[in-house]
Design a protein around this motif. Structure first.
Motif, PDB file in Angstrom:
ATOM      1  N   GLN A  68      50.107  32.229  39.213  1.00 36.97           N
ATOM      2  CA  GLN A  68      48.949  31.504  39.757  1.00 36.97           C
ATOM      3  C   GLN A  68      47.872  31.469  38.673  1.00 36.97           C
ATOM      4  N   TYR A  69      48.198  30.727  37.656  1.00 39.80           N
ATOM      5  CA  TYR A  69      47.364  30.692  36.459  1.00 39.80           C
ATOM      6  C   TYR A  69      45.986  30.139  36.799  1.00 39.80           C
ATOM      7  N   VAL A  70      45.008  30.552  36.091  1.00 40.94           N
ATOM      8  CA  VAL A  70      43.584  30.237  36.233  1.00 40.94           C
ATOM      9  C   VAL A  70      42.945  31.141  37.287  1.00 40.94           C
ATOM     10  N   ASP A  71      43.340  30.985  38.574  1.00 44.56           N
ATOM     11  CA  ASP A  71      42.662  31.751  39.625  1.00 44.56           C
ATOM     12  C   ASP A  71      42.846  33.262  39.459  1.00 44.56           C
ATOM     13  N   CYS A  72      43.950  33.651  38.877  1.00 44.08           N
ATOM     14  CA  CYS A  72      44.191  35.105  38.776  1.00 44.08           C
ATOM     15  C   CYS A  72      43.151  35.782  37.879  1.00 44.08           C
ATOM     16  N   PHE A  73      42.497  35.029  37.011  1.00 40.70           N
ATOM     17  CA  PHE A  73      41.527  35.666  36.103  1.00 40.70           C
ATOM     18  C   PHE A  73      40.252  36.104  36.829  1.00 40.70           C
ATOM     19  N   SER A  74      39.827  35.272  37.801  1.00 42.82           N
ATOM     20  CA  SER A  74      38.636  35.686  38.559  1.00 42.82           C
ATOM     21  C   SER A  74      38.959  36.922  39.401  1.00 42.82           C
ATOM     22  N   GLU A  75      40.210  37.014  39.856  1.00 45.63           N
ATOM     23  CA  GLU A  75      40.615  38.197  40.617  1.00 45.63           C
ATOM     24  C   GLU A  75      40.591  39.442  39.724  1.00 45.63           C
TER      25      GLU A  75
END
Lengths: 246, 242
Positions: free
Chosen positions: A80-87
């Motif tokens: 889930q690339y992109v969103d996983c970074f904010s997590e």
């Protein structure tokens, strides 16, 4: 023979296991840890592995508030690339002291650009990560990916089959550690201690999926000094987490 | 609790394991209170079975705790039958070992049956290393055709350990060695539920695997002390007539 210092189990999970009928509930995990005399255990919810990492991380956090001794571990899914970074940022701010990745269970390869980015992000956040390296070639590939990282990378599921490779990467990458639940050759601990020292092995059982005593007896019967044994059973992971398990 | 280890190997391996000599093995056996240990030669399994058997016989000669399996290679039926003749009359050779998965030969191949036919006259157990669903299922025909022989399935069939249990539940001449790192936490309890407590025999896969690792599985299994004693010791004592 066991250490007088508290035992910390760096590798436990809890929740629901879909592919076979098993009780891996938080209650079952707590029971196994209590029977094993474990003071602290680093746990991750299977919801975060198989369903939704955000919900899973919330669940882990809640469980850690309910179960004495449980230390919450966060996970994300690099697919889930992109969103996983904010997590990663959010959980880091919340104080999660270890992150785990599950390419083996989520089905992405180690040679996977999003994984490289997640590892880089964790390094930027100063957070240690645990990741499986069960097959020959895995440890080499991971070592290449984290060659310039500063934060610890703990390889799990290394066994008699690929211990030689793990030793080789540990010699060139000081930030690589080994989790112990499959370090199952008769003198694995002695060999690791003599080749790379005693400070980069952390005790883990993979309970309640696996037998706690298999990994525990392997450490307590190993031909290492009492001080090294105590560090393997708890001191080393305590240092990796920078005393955040206190 | 005393232990008999019926699945162990002697000789060099392609792993960073230093404890491979007879002296190192004996020291490990003492550490874990393993009274007797039945070894096969790594050289015999992966390379030359005749030379492996010969070197194993020399290595265990005069060693009180150590016994041997004669390795056969079904790709060499006549030579294998010769090895049975050479070793199975010796007191310290207690059985036969066959690594069909390592040799790339199917468990129900005619050459395997020829070797098993020759085993009939010796009345000694046969340790089988065959892995995977397909191979473990094929075992059924072998167990039925060679009903008078006792077999031990090493690692319960590896990743096919659940099939191994299934097959053993209907075939009383199949024993299971519970050492497998594919298995889940409850696999020994499930095996006892499926086949009873008399056909599980402790085998560590020393010197590849630490006996502590496998002993921990039995220790943590939800079984009575008597059942654990059977697995660690009594079943092997009866099976091998020790």
């Amino acid at each position: 023979m066991s250490s007088q210092r508290p035992i910390i189990d760096a590798n436990t999970i809890c929740g629901f296991w879909a592919t076979r009928q098993m009780d891996i509930s938080p209650e079952a995990l707590a029971r196994v840890m209590q029977q094993g005399g474990v003071a602290r255990y680093l746990a991750v919810s299977t919801t975060g592995i198989f369903h939704d990492y955000r919900a899973g991380n919330d669940e882990t956090l809640n469980l850690a508030q309910q179960f004495q001794g449980m230390v919450p571990v966060a996970t994300v899914d690099p697919r889930q690339y992109v969103d996983c970074f904010s997590e990663l940022e959010r959980r880091s701010e919340q104080g999660f002291s270890l992150f785990r990745l599950f390419p083996d269970l989520q089905g992405y390869p180690l040679n996977f650009s999003p994984l490289q980015d997640v590892l880089a992000k964790l390094n930027e956040l100063g957070k240690p990560v645990m990741i499986p390296a069960p097959q020959m070639g895995d440890a080499t590939m991971l070592a290449e990916k984290v060659a310039f990282n500063q934060t610890p990378v703990i390889l799990t599921s290394v066994s008699c089959d690929n211990l030689g490779e793990a030793l080789s990467v540990m010699k060139s990458c000081a930030q690589i550690y080994l989790e112990s639940h499959l370090l199952n050759s008769p003198d694995a601990f002695e060999v690791i201690v003599s080749e790379v020292g005693p400070d980069r092995i952390v005790f883990g059982s993979n309970a309640p999926l696996r037998y706690f005593a298999s990994s525990y007896l392997s450490v307590t019967t190993a031909g290492v000094s009492d001080n090294d044994r105590a560090n393997i059973l708890g001191g080393n992971i305590r240092r990796v987490l920078a005393a955040k398990t206190e | 609790m005393p232990v008999i280890d019926v699945i162990a190997q002697w000789g060099p391996r392609p792993n960073p394991i230093r404890a491979s000599s007879v002296e190192a093995i004996t020291s490990i056996l003492q550490r874990f209170d393993i009274e007797k240990c039945i070894l096969s030669a790594t050289e015999g399994i992966r390379h030359d079975f005749v030379r492996g058997n010969e070197r194993l016989a020399e290595a265990i000669d005069g060693e009180e705790r150590l016994f041997g399996y004669a390795t056969v290679n079904p790709n060499y039926v006549e030579a294998s039958i010769g090895e049975l003749r050479k070793y199975l009359y010796k007191e310290d050779f207690l059985g036969v070992v066959m690594h069909t998965s390592t040799l790339g030969i199917e468990i129900d191949a005619p050459e395997v049956k020829d070797c098993l036919n020759a085993c009939r006259r010796y009345d000694k157990p046969i340790l089988l290393y065959c892995y995977g669903d397909g191979e473990v299922r094929k075992l059924v025909a072998i167990l039925e055709e060679f009903e008078s022989l006792n077999f031990i399935l090493a690692h319960m069939g590896g990743d096919a350990w659940e099939n191994g249990m299934e097959v053993a539940s209907d075939h009383f001449n199949l024993f299971l060695g519970p050492c497998t790192f594919h298995a889940a936490r409850d696999h020994i309890k499930k095996a006892v539920e499926k086949i009873g407590d008399r056909r599980l025999v402790f085998g560590s896969d020393l010197t590849l695997i630490n006996p502590a690792f496998v002993a921990g599985m039995v220790r943590d299994a939800d079984l009575t002390v008597q059942q654990k004693e059977r697995i660690f010791y009594r079943n092997a004592k009866e099976l091998f007539g020790l």
